[in-house]
Design a protein around this motif. Structure first.
Motif, PDB file in Angstrom:
ATOM      1  N   ASN A 139       0.857  -1.188   0.000  1.00  0.00           N
ATOM      2  CA  ASN A 139       0.000   0.000   0.000  1.00  0.00           C
ATOM      3  C   ASN A 139       0.889   1.232   0.000  1.00  0.00           C
ATOM      4  OD1 ASN A 139      -2.262  -1.639   0.151  1.00  0.00           O
ATOM      5  ND2 ASN A 139      -2.221  -1.703   2.377  1.00  0.00           N
ATOM      6  N   ASN A 140       0.406   2.285  -0.683  1.00  0.00           N
ATOM      7  CA  ASN A 140       1.206   3.507  -0.717  1.00  0.00           C
ATOM      8  C   ASN A 140       0.375   4.772  -0.505  1.00  0.00           C
ATOM      9  OD1 ASN A 140      -0.158   3.630  -3.113  1.00  0.00           O
ATOM     10  ND2 ASN A 140       1.656   3.658  -4.452  1.00  0.00           N
ATOM     11  N   CYS A 141      -0.853   4.611   0.030  1.00  0.00           N
ATOM     12  CA  CYS A 141      -1.656   5.807   0.305  1.00  0.00           C
ATOM     13  C   CYS A 141      -2.777   5.460   1.290  1.00  0.00           C
ATOM     14  CB  CYS A 141      -2.224   6.391  -0.982  1.00  0.00           C
ATOM     15  SG  CYS A 141      -3.415   5.299  -1.806  1.00  0.00           S
ATOM     16  N   GLY A 142      -3.294   6.537   2.034  1.00  0.00           N
ATOM     17  CA  GLY A 142      -4.458   6.398   2.892  1.00  0.00           C
ATOM     18  C   GLY A 142      -4.180   5.660   4.182  1.00  0.00           C
ATOM     19  N   GLY A 143      -5.228   5.575   5.094  1.00  0.00           N
ATOM     20  CA  GLY A 143      -5.129   4.879   6.366  1.00  0.00           C
ATOM     21  C   GLY A 143      -5.333   3.401   6.199  1.00  0.00           C
ATOM     22  N   ALA A 148      -3.953  -3.024  10.076  1.00  0.00           N
ATOM     23  CA  ALA A 148      -3.510  -4.391   9.830  1.00  0.00           C
ATOM     24  C   ALA A 148      -2.598  -4.829  10.956  1.00  0.00           C
ATOM     25  CB  ALA A 148      -2.778  -4.456   8.491  1.00  0.00           C
ATOM     26  N   LEU A 149      -2.317  -6.129  11.011  1.00  0.00           N
ATOM     27  CA  LEU A 149      -1.381  -6.657  11.994  1.00  0.00           C
ATOM     28  C   LEU A 149       0.017  -6.324  11.556  1.00  0.00           C
ATOM     29  CD1 LEU A 149      -2.958 -10.185  12.619  1.00  0.00           C
ATOM     30  CD2 LEU A 149      -3.086  -8.180  14.106  1.00  0.00           C
ATOM     31  N   ASP A 150       0.806  -5.808  12.549  1.00  0.00           N
ATOM     32  CA  ASP A 150       2.186  -5.513  12.199  1.00  0.00           C
ATOM     33  C   ASP A 150       3.030  -6.758  12.406  1.00  0.00           C
ATOM     34  OD1 ASP A 150       2.544  -5.780  14.886  1.00  0.00           O
ATOM     35  OD2 ASP A 150       3.092  -3.673  15.235  1.00  0.00           O
ATOM     36  N   ASN A 151       4.342  -6.630  12.299  1.00  0.00           N
ATOM     37  CA  ASN A 151       5.245  -7.753  12.397  1.00  0.00           C
ATOM     38  C   ASN A 151       5.244  -8.387  13.775  1.00  0.00           C
ATOM     39  OD1 ASN A 151       6.512  -5.284  13.243  1.00  0.00           O
ATOM     40  ND2 ASN A 151       8.415  -6.433  13.450  1.00  0.00           N
ATOM     41  N   CYS A 152       4.756  -7.634  14.794  1.00  0.00           N
ATOM     42  CA  CYS A 152       4.710  -8.179  16.148  1.00  0.00           C
ATOM     43  C   CYS A 152       3.347  -8.769  16.466  1.00  0.00           C
ATOM     44  CB  CYS A 152       5.067  -7.098  17.172  1.00  0.00           C
ATOM     45  SG  CYS A 152       6.796  -6.576  17.054  1.00  0.00           S
ATOM     46  N   GLY A 153       2.456  -8.793  15.454  1.00  0.00           N
ATOM     47  CA  GLY A 153       1.132  -9.354  15.636  1.00  0.00           C
ATOM     48  C   GLY A 153       0.149  -8.353  16.162  1.00  0.00           C
ATOM     49  N   GLY A 154       0.617  -7.110  16.376  1.00  0.00           N
ATOM     50  CA  GLY A 154      -0.297  -6.093  16.851  1.00  0.00           C
ATOM     51  C   GLY A 154      -1.096  -5.488  15.743  1.00  0.00           C
ATOM     52  N   ASN A 155      -2.355  -5.196  16.011  1.00  0.00           N
ATOM     53  CA  ASN A 155      -3.225  -4.573  15.010  1.00  0.00           C
ATOM     54  C   ASN A 155      -2.962  -3.085  15.042  1.00  0.00           C
ATOM     55  OD1 ASN A 155      -5.076  -4.675  13.011  1.00  0.00           O
ATOM     56  ND2 ASN A 155      -6.864  -4.536  14.344  1.00  0.00           N
ATOM     57  N   ARG A 156      -2.603  -2.530  13.861  1.00  0.00           N
ATOM     58  CA  ARG A 156      -2.224  -1.114  13.792  1.00  0.00           C
ATOM     59  C   ARG A 156      -3.005  -0.423  12.706  1.00  0.00           C
ATOM     60  NH1 ARG A 156       3.773  -1.245  13.958  1.00  0.00           N
ATOM     61  NH2 ARG A 156       3.783   0.722  12.807  1.00  0.00           N
ATOM     62  N   THR A 157      -3.229   0.849  12.915  1.00  0.00           N
ATOM     63  CA  THR A 157      -3.792   1.728  11.878  1.00  0.00           C
ATOM     64  C   THR A 157      -2.753   2.789  11.584  1.00  0.00           C
ATOM     65  OG1 THR A 157      -6.052   1.316  12.571  1.00  0.00           O
ATOM     66  CG2 THR A 157      -5.646   3.292  11.263  1.00  0.00           C
ATOM     67  N   VAL A 158      -2.308   2.841  10.314  1.00  0.00           N
ATOM     68  CA  VAL A 158      -1.247   3.795   9.932  1.00  0.00           C
ATOM     69  C   VAL A 158      -1.677   4.552   8.689  1.00  0.00           C
ATOM     70  CG1 VAL A 158       0.573   2.352  10.906  1.00  0.00           C
ATOM     71  CG2 VAL A 158      -0.081   2.056   8.496  1.00  0.00           C
ATOM     72  N   ASN A 159      -0.992   5.674   8.404  1.00  0.00           N
ATOM     73  CA  ASN A 159      -1.217   6.497   7.188  1.00  0.00           C
ATOM     74  C   ASN A 159      -0.101   6.174   6.206  1.00  0.00           C
ATOM     75  OD1 ASN A 159      -1.673   8.330   5.208  1.00  0.00           O
ATOM     76  ND2 ASN A 159      -1.848  10.110   6.576  1.00  0.00           N
TER      77      ASN A 159
END
Length: 900
Positions: A124-128, A131-142
């Motif tokens: 992905n390259n745009c918007g919020g 998803a789960l990050d590499n540590c299994g945590g659910n994250r919301t990023v821009n």
């Protein structure tokens, strides 16, 4: 409610919200929650109450929207109301907030990836993005923004920059185009060709208004408007090419006699002609013959097929006025020329029917007007040669003819008057006839499809052989070989083939190649013995070498193809069919028959290019003996008396030498000094001397002439020097005469004594022919000397055998052969020299004719043998000469017998 508030406060303060176990049911096991000390929860500060018509979201939706996965979470729900939700627990080893993010399951031992790394990993390259990050945590990023014309998800993939191309219609509309194909960048910036519509409604065309891909129409000019309507004068109104009404004040003016509408068509220049018949047109113009192209009263083209005909001798335009009968008399030169006159006075009716007398000129000395008997013609004043008898053999006009070796028969051919093929060329197709000499001569016609150029008498003069072509297409179709007795009797078929080539005439046997029409066909060498009517096939690709036939015709040595082209297999053919040589030899380089045909000398080797041996063998195959082993030779000669042979080769050092060897023993004569191999060797009739004619080569750019005495060993003497550009040689018994080309390209004559000594040069320049008379022991030398301005004629002169003078002039005007008429070169008949004089044009046929003259070898007696000759033919050293004459003298085939 109070409990929930306390839990929320505990979460905010980081305390452990876990309640004590309660195994006993609803009671707290005696534990009493502390009083809040009378604390009152703060008021909501007048906040707007939640929408009573909104359905609150679930805890899972509430937590997921905020990217939380564990623990209690306080916030505002989808309806705007304050809310605390339980986001659940974490699976070991993860704990709530263990990765450093509140309300997110994580592990204190895992370092969460950056937002950029998370976006990149997800593509992905745009918007919020949640998803789960590499540590299994659910994250919301821009994941960032996009560059126009791309937008986030614009290509159809969420959180990926892209662009969806517009339709062709949208592209055309955006560019303002409505027809044709348009190439431009679309809304996504990509090059594109779109169809913006079909054809425009007439009279508009695509781009017709000056804007590409936009329907429009450009109004035509006034001139085009007039031309399109077919108008060329006056005021014209109408719709222009764009359908708009237009009036042009003037479409042009007319030239007299035409007027605007004068021909009956409005706004068109025209004229109505006055009606006039063909006769009236001819009469108005003063014409009385021929067809006529002119103008009528309106200036229009008018064609009259005939104004009349003329009465001979007048012709239409003959008086130099077109379409008027008349006649113009020919010039004096033409009047004389058409009558074959070039001197004297001629009276006759000219071509206009008028009586006329013309002086046709005078003659330059030594010619006289009518000197040879033809009036009004400049010729040499020669009388008849004494003792000449002339006989007419046939009234036919031969295209070609030749006599038999014994001069008793003449075969001739005329053109096929009924042949549509016209192929007289290579094969000489025509009507073949034969004349038998006698009193009177008799003519017998043999074949109307004969290939005359393939016709010959056998050497014994007993048989005539010719090819005959089939009438379906005689130029190309298969042919047959036919024969008859020399008088034309007993004609019969010999054999048939595609075609025949390489005819050779040996005694009573004919040799020839039978071939197909294939260019690669080597053909079969065939021998036909006419006396025994016996045909023998000598092999495919075999051929007959120059010195193959024995002098008396009793046998022939021929080359078999299997032995190679450069080497001969010594194989013989005899009319009786029995090979003469009992042991044929391979790899024979050269051979020669003895003059009496009883022996054969040959050079051979056991292997290709091996040591060469010179051997001698009797004609019956017996008595073979080797004369010279390893002779290093490739050419052998037999003396006229049969007592000596000579061979051309090299010494051990590779120097060229000619060796003369007595057959029955004796000392050999070795002649040296020839600079190179090749060339031609000529022996005198008595073998007292030999001359060598060497061709030009890389070391010497011009031909060279050498002479040597065969009585003792020594060196050849060069007769021509570095000045020579070429030569033609002829020999008497003790002299060699050569016509030598000088550096100035003039041809001189030198006479060399064979015994050595100074050469005579009787003529220094301008020669074109020379030859010895070969009968007398001291023969005369005849030379034709050309003046500077003459190439085909010159002075015919006689010299002594040694070239001594002064010259005896036989005639100041003899002719040599020319490419466009068959004139005889000078030639000897015994001790009589014959030559051509008085060349002229036959006014009847337009052909060149000449007079045949003769002179004794001392020049004392000369005169005309025959007049008005077209073509001469004869055998070597003839006693009879055959010729054709022009129509003016009656034409036909003739013969003269010469006193010898």
């Amino acid at each position: 409610m109070r409990i929930l508030s306390l839990l929320a406060l505990c979460l905010l303060l980081g305390c452990d919200p876990t309640l004590p176990e309660n195994p006993g049911g609803p009671t707290d096991g005696g534990t009493t929650l502390p009083d809040d000390g009378g604390t009152t929860l703060p008021d909501d500060g007048g906040a707007t109450p939640p929408d009573a018509g909104c359905a609150p979201e679930s805890d899972a939706s509430f937590c997921g929207r905020q990217g939380k996965t564990c623990g209690p979470l306080t916030g505002t729900d989808n309806c705007g109301a304050s809310r605390m939700a339980d986001c659940g627990g974490c699976a070991a080893p993860h704990t709530c907030g263990g990765g450093g993010v509140a309300n997110v399951c994580g592990s204190p031992s895992c370092t969460p990836e950056t937002d950029a790394a998370l976006c990149s990993r997800l593509g992905n390259n745009c918007g919020g993005v949640t998803a789960l990050d590499n540590c299994g945590g659910n994250r919301t990023v821009n994941c960032g923004g996009c560059t126009a014309p791309q937008s986030c998800g614009g290509g159809g993939t969420a959180n990926v920059c892209g662009c969806t191309s517009e339709t062709d219609a949208a592209l055309c509309s955006r560019l303002g185009k409505n027809c044709g194909n348009v190439t431009a960048a679309d809304n996504c910036g990509q090059p594109r060709t779109a169809s913006c519509g079909g054809s425009c409604t007439t009279p508009q065309t695509c781009g017709g208004g000056g804007t590409a891909n936009v329907c429009g129409c450009t109004p035509e000019t006034n001139a085009t408007f007039c031309s399109r309507l077919g108008k060329n004068c006056g005021t014209v109104s109408g719709a222009d090419n764009c359908g708009a009404a237009r009036t042009v004040s003037s479409c042009g003016t007319c030239t007299n006699p035409k007027s605007c509408g004068g021909g009956g068509t409005a706004n068109v220049c025209g004229c109505t002609p006055n009606p006039e018949t063909d006769e009236e047109v001819c009469q108005r113009l003063g014409k009385n013959c021929g067809s006529l192209s002119t103008k009528d009263s309106c200036g229009n083209s008018r064609y009259v097929s005939s104004c009349g005909t003329c009465t001979a001798p007048e012709t239409c335009g003959g008086g130099n006025t077109w379409n008027v009968c008349g006649c113009t008399s020919e010039s004096d030169a033409a009047f004389c020329g058409t009558r074959g006159a070039n001197c004297g006075t001629v009276s006759d009716v000219d071509r206009c029917g008028r009586p006329r007398t013309v002086t046709c000129g005078s003659c330059a000395s030594p010619r006289q007007c009518g000197g040879s008997g033809t009036p009004q013609l400049c010729t040499l004043p020669l009388g008849d040669y004494p003792g000449v008898a002339m006989t007419k053999l046939s009234s036919d006009a031969p295209k070609a003819f030749f006599p038999s070796p014994d001069e008793q028969y003449v075969a001739y051919s005329t053109d096929r008057s009924d042949s549509p093929f016209g192929c007289f060329g290579r094969v000489g197709l025509g009507n073949l006839s034969v004349v038998t000499l006698g009193s009177p001569p008799t003519v017998r016609k043999l074949d109307s499809h004969a290939g005359f150029n393939e016709t010959f008498f056998l050497a014994d003069s007993a048989t005539l052989v010719w090819t005959s072509y089939y009438p379906s297409d005689p130029c190309t179709s298969s042919s047959s070989l036919r024969r008859a007795m020399s008088d034309g009797t007993s004609p019969s078929l010999v054999t048939s083939a595609g075609y025949f080539t390489e005819f050779r005439n040996v005694g009573g046997t004919a040799f020839f190649k039978e071939k197909s029409y294939s260019s690669g066909d080597l053909g079969y060498l065939t021998a036909y013995y006419f006396a025994g009517k016996r045909k023998v096939n000598l092999g495919y690709g075999s051929y007959l070498p120059d010195r193959g036939p024995a002098p008396d015709g009793s046998a022939v040595v021929y080359t078999e193809r299997s032995s190679g082209w450069l080497l001969r297999k010594l194989t013989t053919y005899t009319p009786a069919g029995t090979p003469l040589l009992v042991e044929p030899q391979k790899y024979v380089y050269d051979h020669v028959w003895a003059p009496d045909s009883t022996r054969l000398a040959f050079i051979h080797s056991a292997v290709v290019d091996g040591p060469a041996t010179l051997s001698l063998i009797s004609a019956d195959g017996t008595g073979r003996r080797d004369l010279v082993a390893d002779c290093r030779c490739q050419r052998v000669f037999f003396s006229a008396d049969g007592t000596r042979v000579a061979y051309d080769g090299t010494d051990t050092a590779g120097n060229r030498q000619l060796t003369v060897l007595p057959i029955d023993g004796g000392e050999a004569v070795v002649l040296t000094g020839l600079p190179s191999t090749g060339g031609t060797i000529f022996f005198s009739p008595d073998w007292r001397w030999v001359r060598a004619e060497l061709s030009a080569n890389t070391s010497y750019p011009y031909p060279r002439l050498f002479l040597a005495n065969t009585s003792q060993s020594g060196a050849f003497v060069e007769l021509t020097g570095s000045y020579s550009r070429g030569f033609v040689a002829t020999s008497a018994w003790d002299y060699v005469a050569a016509m030598i080309q000088q550096p100035t390209y003039q041809l001189s004559v030198s006479v060399f004594p064979t015994a050595g000594g100074a050469a005579q040069e009787p003529v220094s320049s301008g020669t074109s022919w020379l030859d010895y008379e070969h009968v007398a022991s001291t023969p005369r030398l005849a030379v034709l000397r050309n003046p500077p301005s003459g190439y085909e004629w010159g002075s015919l002169e006689l010299f002594g055998t040694d070239g001594s003078g002064p010259a005896t002039v036989v005639t100041p005007e003899a002719y040599t052969s020319s490419s466009n008429w068959r004139m005889a070169r000078p030639f000897w008949s015994g001790r009589v020299l014959l030559y051509s004089v008085n060349r002229r044009v036959d006014p009847t046929s337009g052909e060149y004719v000449f007079d045949l003259a003769a002179s004794t070898s001392d020049g004392a007696t000369s005169g005309l043998v025959a007049r008005d000759v077209l073509w001469v033919n004869y055998v070597n050293n003839p006693s009879r000469v055959f010729f054709t004459r022009s129509r003016q003298s009656g034409g036909g085939l003739w013969m003269v017998e010469l006193p010898r």
